[in-house]
Enzyme design. Sequence first.
Site, mmCIF file in Angstrom:
data_model
loop_
_atom_site.group_PDB
_atom_site.id
_atom_site.type_symbol
_atom_site.label_atom_id
_atom_site.label_comp_id
_atom_site.label_asym_id
_atom_site.label_seq_id
_atom_site.Cartn_x
_atom_site.Cartn_y
_atom_site.Cartn_z
ATOM 1 N N LYS A 108 -2.694 -4.675 -3.632
ATOM 2 C CA LYS A 108 -1.464 -5.452 -3.436
ATOM 3 C C LYS A 108 -1.545 -6.823 -4.097
ATOM 4 C CE LYS A 108 0.629 -3.269 0.533
ATOM 5 N NZ LYS A 108 1.108 -3.397 1.909
ATOM 6 N N LYS A 189 0.890 6.909 -4.207
ATOM 7 C CA LYS A 189 1.219 7.129 -2.788
ATOM 8 C C LYS A 189 2.695 6.863 -2.530
ATOM 9 C CE LYS A 189 0.341 3.953 0.154
ATOM 10 N NZ LYS A 189 -0.220 2.885 0.976
ATOM 11 N N LYS A 192 6.841 2.251 0.886
ATOM 12 C CA LYS A 192 8.120 1.580 1.185
ATOM 13 C C LYS A 192 8.493 0.586 0.113
ATOM 14 C CE LYS A 192 6.771 1.048 5.924
ATOM 15 N NZ LYS A 192 5.518 0.330 5.944
HETATM 16 P P1 TYM Z 1 2.516 1.106 7.233
HETATM 17 O O1 TYM Z 1 3.783 0.539 7.724
HETATM 18 O O2 TYM Z 1 2.168 0.926 5.796
HETATM 19 O O3 TYM Z 1 2.496 2.644 7.545
HETATM 20 C C1 TYM Z 1 2.759 3.172 8.835
HETATM 21 C C2 TYM Z 1 1.940 4.444 9.005
HETATM 22 O O4 TYM Z 1 2.292 5.394 8.001
HETATM 23 C C3 TYM Z 1 1.125 5.817 7.300
HETATM 24 N N1 TYM Z 1 1.489 6.057 5.896
HETATM 25 C C4 TYM Z 1 1.424 7.241 5.302
HETATM 26 N N2 TYM Z 1 1.041 8.456 5.751
HETATM 27 C C5 TYM Z 1 1.107 9.482 4.879
HETATM 28 N N3 TYM Z 1 1.527 9.356 3.593
HETATM 29 C C6 TYM Z 1 1.917 8.175 3.099
HETATM 30 N N4 TYM Z 1 2.333 8.057 1.845
HETATM 31 C C7 TYM Z 1 1.878 7.039 3.969
HETATM 32 N N5 TYM Z 1 2.184 5.731 3.813
HETATM 33 C C8 TYM Z 1 1.945 5.148 5.000
HETATM 34 C C9 TYM Z 1 0.158 4.650 7.422
HETATM 35 O O5 TYM Z 1 -1.180 5.061 7.229
HETATM 36 C C10 TYM Z 1 0.429 4.170 8.824
HETATM 37 O O6 TYM Z 1 -0.312 4.908 9.777
HETATM 38 N N6 TYM Z 1 -0.914 -2.186 8.715
HETATM 39 C C11 TYM Z 1 -0.148 -1.032 9.144
HETATM 40 C C12 TYM Z 1 0.553 -1.252 10.450
HETATM 41 C C13 TYM Z 1 -0.294 -1.809 11.515
HETATM 42 C C14 TYM Z 1 -1.215 -1.085 12.313
HETATM 43 C C15 TYM Z 1 -1.787 -2.040 13.202
HETATM 44 C C16 TYM Z 1 -1.605 0.247 12.363
HETATM 45 C C17 TYM Z 1 -0.320 -3.101 11.917
HETATM 46 N N7 TYM Z 1 -1.224 -3.246 12.944
HETATM 47 C C18 TYM Z 1 -2.743 -1.665 14.135
HETATM 48 C C19 TYM Z 1 -2.573 0.618 13.305
HETATM 49 C C20 TYM Z 1 -3.132 -0.328 14.176
HETATM 50 C C21 TYM Z 1 0.880 -0.678 8.084
HETATM 51 O O7 TYM Z 1 1.313 -1.538 7.350
HETATM 52 O O8 TYM Z 1 1.300 0.603 8.136
#
Ligand code: TYM
Length: 321
Positions: A108, A189, A192
């Site tokens: 990033k 990947k 968003k």
């Molecule tokens: P985020 O918002 O990027 O993604 C949310 C969840 O979706 C999963 N994910 C995917 N799974 C499959 N294929 C994909 N292409 C894909 N893109 C995203 C992510 O692995 C995630 O589980 N930092 C985290 C949010 C967060 C968090 C936490 C998670 C903040 N604090 C504490 C667990 C524990 C995030 O930005 O996820």
Amino acid sequence: MTRLSGVTPSGHAHLGNYLGAIRRWAREGGPGDLYFVSDLHGMTISYNPSRLRKLARESLAVLLAAGIDQERVFVQSDLVREVGALTWLLECTCSYGEAARMTQFKQKAEGQGMVRLGLLTYPVLMAADILLQNATEVPVGQDQTQHVELARSLARRFNSTYGEVFTVPRAVMAPTAARLMDLSDPTRKMSKSTQDNAGVVFVLDDPDLVRRKITRAVTDTEDRLEYRPSSQPGLANLLEILAACVGRSPAEVADDFSGYGELKTAVADAVIEELRPLRTRALELIDDQHTLDKIREAGAERARERGAHTLTAALRMAGVG
Ligand code: TYM
């Protein structure tokens, strides 16, 4: 057991977020679990404040519409004092090298004009989210497992340096769809924040758009319909999506088809049906500000109360507060 996980409202939730994470949170969630909208994480790169607020509401609606119990959701910034305080303790437990090694940080940071310090320390904030609530399991997609590893290391280090306070969590991943790829570029990947949305199915996209995106998915030049992610990533991605929707393995579903056209129609049908109830319910909730606000308020109070003891104990052991 306490499961905890979050979704960042840096954009609209997509099919990868849903199949890889959110759907499991709803299906497997137990009474002690917590799922949240990590809006503070949405500030680590350039963003628009009113869009962030709007997307946070939308994401909360998506979690609820996916079937997560309203007693188990909250919005991260409602706990900014608690997670902020714990983040500081954990930043003072984490080395610069550990944070700078994170793959997502490196990816990033590349191409950002100004790299915010928050982008570097964001996995520490994530560790604070997890450790504050004594989570035992963190259900995430593959891209977040390294961050959960960091949370484990920080919990262990803090416990052995200052005394046992934190539960050491572990990451758990979905058997299929843990890393869905972009439909127009299956080497990337599904994300968003991708500039071009043609290959990203958002959970609130209308059915016609979902079908168009899937129909235009890039596939491979080979004709064999087999599940081979390294040589046929486009096909493998479609098979993963279908397999996750119908609850079978990607290799198994491959046997049902003899051509790409037929497969894409089946994938589009399955995704549209999978998303239909979620979309209907989420759109209703987004329009019902009062209900969403009440759920958010109650969730914040519950999560704050739950984390209070751990935070007080951690501060005391670290010699402050
Ligand atoms: P985020 O918002 O990027 O993604 C949310 C969840 O979706 C999963 N994910 C995917 N799974 C499959 N294929 C994909 N292409 C894909 N893109 C995203 C992510 O692995 C995630 O589980 N930092 C985290 C949010 C967060 C968090 C936490 C998670 C903040 N604090 C504490 C667990 C524990 C995030 O930005 O996820």
